[in-house]
Motif scaffolding. Structure first.
Motif, PDB file in Angstrom:
ATOM      1  N   PHE A  83       0.821  -1.208   0.000  1.00  0.00           N
ATOM      2  CA  PHE A  83       0.000   0.000   0.000  1.00  0.00           C
ATOM      3  C   PHE A  83       0.857   1.262   0.000  1.00  0.00           C
ATOM      4  N   THR A  85       0.747   5.194   0.592  1.00  0.00           N
ATOM      5  CA  THR A  85      -0.113   6.155   1.282  1.00  0.00           C
ATOM      6  C   THR A  85      -0.301   7.452   0.498  1.00  0.00           C
ATOM      7  N   TYR A  90      -2.916   0.190  -3.769  1.00  0.00           N
ATOM      8  CA  TYR A  90      -2.018  -0.956  -3.649  1.00  0.00           C
ATOM      9  C   TYR A  90      -1.210  -1.070  -4.938  1.00  0.00           C
ATOM     10  N   ASP A 116       3.397   1.877   3.131  1.00  0.00           N
ATOM     11  CA  ASP A 116       3.046   1.394   4.466  1.00  0.00           C
ATOM     12  C   ASP A 116       3.547  -0.046   4.550  1.00  0.00           C
ATOM     13  N   GLU A 118       3.354  -2.307   6.574  1.00  0.00           N
ATOM     14  CA  GLU A 118       2.499  -3.301   7.231  1.00  0.00           C
ATOM     15  C   GLU A 118       1.315  -3.712   6.367  1.00  0.00           C
ATOM     16  N   LYS A 119       0.977  -2.877   5.383  1.00  0.00           N
ATOM     17  CA  LYS A 119      -0.175  -3.174   4.530  1.00  0.00           C
ATOM     18  C   LYS A 119       0.299  -3.930   3.296  1.00  0.00           C
ATOM     19  N   ASP A 121      -0.389  -7.505   0.815  1.00  0.00           N
ATOM     20  CA  ASP A 121      -1.311  -8.574   0.422  1.00  0.00           C
ATOM     21  C   ASP A 121      -0.543  -9.605  -0.401  1.00  0.00           C
TER      22      ASP A 121
END
Length: 209
Positions: A83, A85, A90, A116, A118-119, A121
């Motif tokens: 992701f 920001t 994405y 980010d 932590e984001k 997939d």
């Protein structure tokens, strides 16, 4: 050289993103987290590939020699998204591997990104083994004797100032020997930035190396 190699310092977020992605993958990929923790990566190499958004990784030679596997497979992990920001989107994130090491990564090209870490997939991650198209092109101009001296897995195209160079073998610290389709040999360095034509035969060079 020609201002081709822009940023050379690896950013902390790049390493953290790599580790966070690898943590979300099957356990066999955790090995590569240990490579990062051991301090394998020395910096980044920008502009050494025609892959959009590609960032190559250079190594600390002492650690590289311990972790390198000559028979390691060439593959990439694609289908990962991370992701941004700034765009609130994405982006596609692909990791490239060869000889048991991470070579680099590519990220959807944007003028500016802030990821980010932590984001992430990995739902649609795919492992793609690479057919060495570049080696298949280069071998057309090489003799049978020369072909025996080259590891096909080491060959890939580097585009510098709109000219193709075929990476042959690493020297150290991200520097390497390369060949063009006219069978001219070059030593390519990034610190200082320089492309030097090498007046030696391919056979002599690789037989010594």
């Amino acid at each position: 050289m020609f201002g081709l190699f822009r940023r050379t310092k690896i950013q902390p977020w790049e390493l953290e993103l790599l580790k966070n992605v690898l943590k979300r993958l099957p356990t066999e990929f955790r090995l590569y987290i240990s490579h990062i923790n051991k301090g394998l990566f020395r910096g980044v190499l920008i502009g050494l590939s025609d892959i959009p958004g590609y960032v190559g990784l250079s190594y600390h030679s002492e650690i590289y020699k311990k972790l390198y596997h000559s028979d390691g497979k060439n593959f990439r992990l694609e289908g990962i998204t991370v992701f941004d920001t700034i765009s609130a989107e994405y982006l596609q994130y692909t990791i490239y591997f060869s000889h048991g090491l991470i070579n680099g990564y590519s990220l959807t090209e944007k003028k500016k990104v802030k990821i980010d870490i932590e984001k992430i997939d990995t739902t649609n991650v795919k492992l793609i083994f690479r057919e060495n198209v570049d080696f298949n092109r280069l071998k057309k101009v090489l003799s049978s004797k020369e072909l025996k001296l080259i590891n096909p897995g080491d060959v890939y195209v580097v585009v510098l100032e709109d000219k193709e160079y075929f990476h042959l073998t690493d020297i150290e610290d991200g520097n390497f020997y390369a060949l063009d389709m006219g069978k001219n040999l070059y030593k390519i360095t990034h610190n200082p930035h320089y492309i030097e034509k090498v007046e030696v035969s391919l056979t002599d060079l690789l037989a010594v190396d």
